[in-house]
Write an enzyme that holds these catalytic residues in place. Structure first.
Site, PDB file in Angstrom:
ATOM      1  CG  ASP A  12      -1.560   1.252   1.538  1.00 61.54           C
ATOM      2  OD1 ASP A  12      -2.339   1.677   0.659  1.00 61.54           O
ATOM      3  OD2 ASP A  12      -1.334   1.882   2.604  1.00 61.54           O
ATOM      4  CG  ASP A  14      -1.543   7.896   0.092  1.00 70.03           C
ATOM      5  OD1 ASP A  14      -2.094   7.542  -0.968  1.00 70.03           O
ATOM      6  OD2 ASP A  14      -0.808   8.900   0.169  1.00 70.03           O
TER       7      ASP A  14
HETATM    8  O1  LIG Z   1      -4.436   2.995  -0.742  1.00 70.38           O
HETATM    9  P1  LIG Z   1      -3.560   4.088  -0.143  1.00 70.38           P
HETATM   10  O2  LIG Z   1      -2.207   4.189  -0.770  1.00 70.38           O
HETATM   11  O3  LIG Z   1      -3.484   4.030   1.380  1.00 70.38           O
HETATM   12  O4  LIG Z   1      -4.266   5.477  -0.558  1.00 70.38           O
HETATM   13  C1  LIG Z   1      -5.401   5.902   0.064  1.00 70.38           C
HETATM   14  C2  LIG Z   1      -5.559   7.398  -0.162  1.00 70.38           C
HETATM   15  O5  LIG Z   1      -6.515   7.604  -1.125  1.00 70.38           O
HETATM   16  C3  LIG Z   1      -5.861   8.165   1.086  1.00 70.38           C
HETATM   17  O6  LIG Z   1      -6.435   7.408   2.089  1.00 70.38           O
HETATM   18 MG   LIG Z   2      -2.750   3.365   3.122  1.00 72.47          MG
END
Ligand SMILES: O=P(O)(O)OC[C@@H](O)CO
Ligand SMILES: [Mg+2]
Length: 239
Positions: A12, A14
């Site tokens: 993942d 963020d």
């Molecule tokens: O899937 P990720 O990389 O956490 O991204 C989520 C982002 O849109 C913010 O919550």
């Molecule tokens: Mg994330």
């Protein structure tokens, strides 16, 4: 934690690779403050990891702003504030060491992020080397990602894009996530999930993860059958 051997890793982004969730929190707090409302971690837990429009719908619904702004309007206002913040994104602790280690040991790695492609570029511009080690990147606006996390779509698409991906059993994939929706998506895809949650996230949201760490610096690749970190070189002077 099961004794198993994985062969591929899906990250993942963020909140897991990049310290960006704080930007979303700050901007959402600012937007709510204008309407005399407060943003809290119970709402954050429902939004994080999701595709932008899906997170926006949760935000508008849960804060009672349906008569004041649309999810699309919220995203326009939020993006204007985020655009200058994203290029300053820093790596989370332990990310550089782990990615360089896995890459050096030829472990196939990729990213599956709910963020859209344009924002991915803004967020990663200071860290091009690290992100160049990824075999591929799947973003939330990818045509194959019909539904965002906790749907398994994005992790299944990410798995299929590795060499021979379609024929690799899902339990050969290890997913790193910070969000409850992401852990659920990994489990829905039949994969293993290591969760590295923000300490402010209530522990009730850790359920479903196969391993929970305070930081990626606590991750031991050997726990998952991945190449171990080199033993620290101890230079013992000869007597
Ligand atoms: O899937 P990720 O990389 O956490 O991204 C989520 C982002 O849109 C913010 O919550
Ligand atoms: Mg994330």
């Amino acid at each position: 934690m099961p004794t198993t051997t994985v062969t591929h890793v899906i990250f993942d982004m963020d909140g897991l690779l990049l310290d960006t969730e704080k930007f979303y929190t700050m901007v959402q707090e600012n937007i709510l403050a204008k309407h005399g409302k407060t943003f809290d971690w119970s709402l954050k837990a429902k939004m994080m990891g999701k595709k932008a429009i899906e997170a926006a719908r949760v935000f508008i619904q849960e804060t009672g702003l349906t008569d004041i702004m649309t999810p699309e309007g919220f995203l326009i206002e939020r993006e204007a504030m985020l655009r200058d913040l994203f290029p300053t994104s820093e790596l989370m602790p332990g990310v550089e060491t782990l990615i360089k280690h896995l890459h050096a040991n030829k472990v196939p790695i990729c990213i599956a992020t709910g963020t859209q492609k344009f924002h991915f570029g803004l967020k990663t511009q200071k860290h091009k080397e690290i992100f160049s080690f990824m075999h591929h990147i799947v973003t939330g606006d990818d045509p194959e990602v019909k539904n965002g996390k906790p749907s398994p779509d994005i992790f299944l698409a990410a798995a299929n894009r590795f060499e021979g991906g379609g024929s690799i059993h899902p339990t050969k994939f290890l997913v790193f996530e910070d969000a409850p929706s992401g852990v659920a998506a990994a489990k829905n895809a039949g994969m293993w999930a290591v969760m590295v949650p923000d300490p402010r996230l209530d522990v009730s949201h850790h359920k479903g993860a196969d391993q929970v760490l305070n930081s990626l610096t606590d991750f031991n690749p050997a726990d998952w059958g991945l190449p171990p970190f080199p033993r620290p070189f101890i230079n013992i002077p000869s007597i």
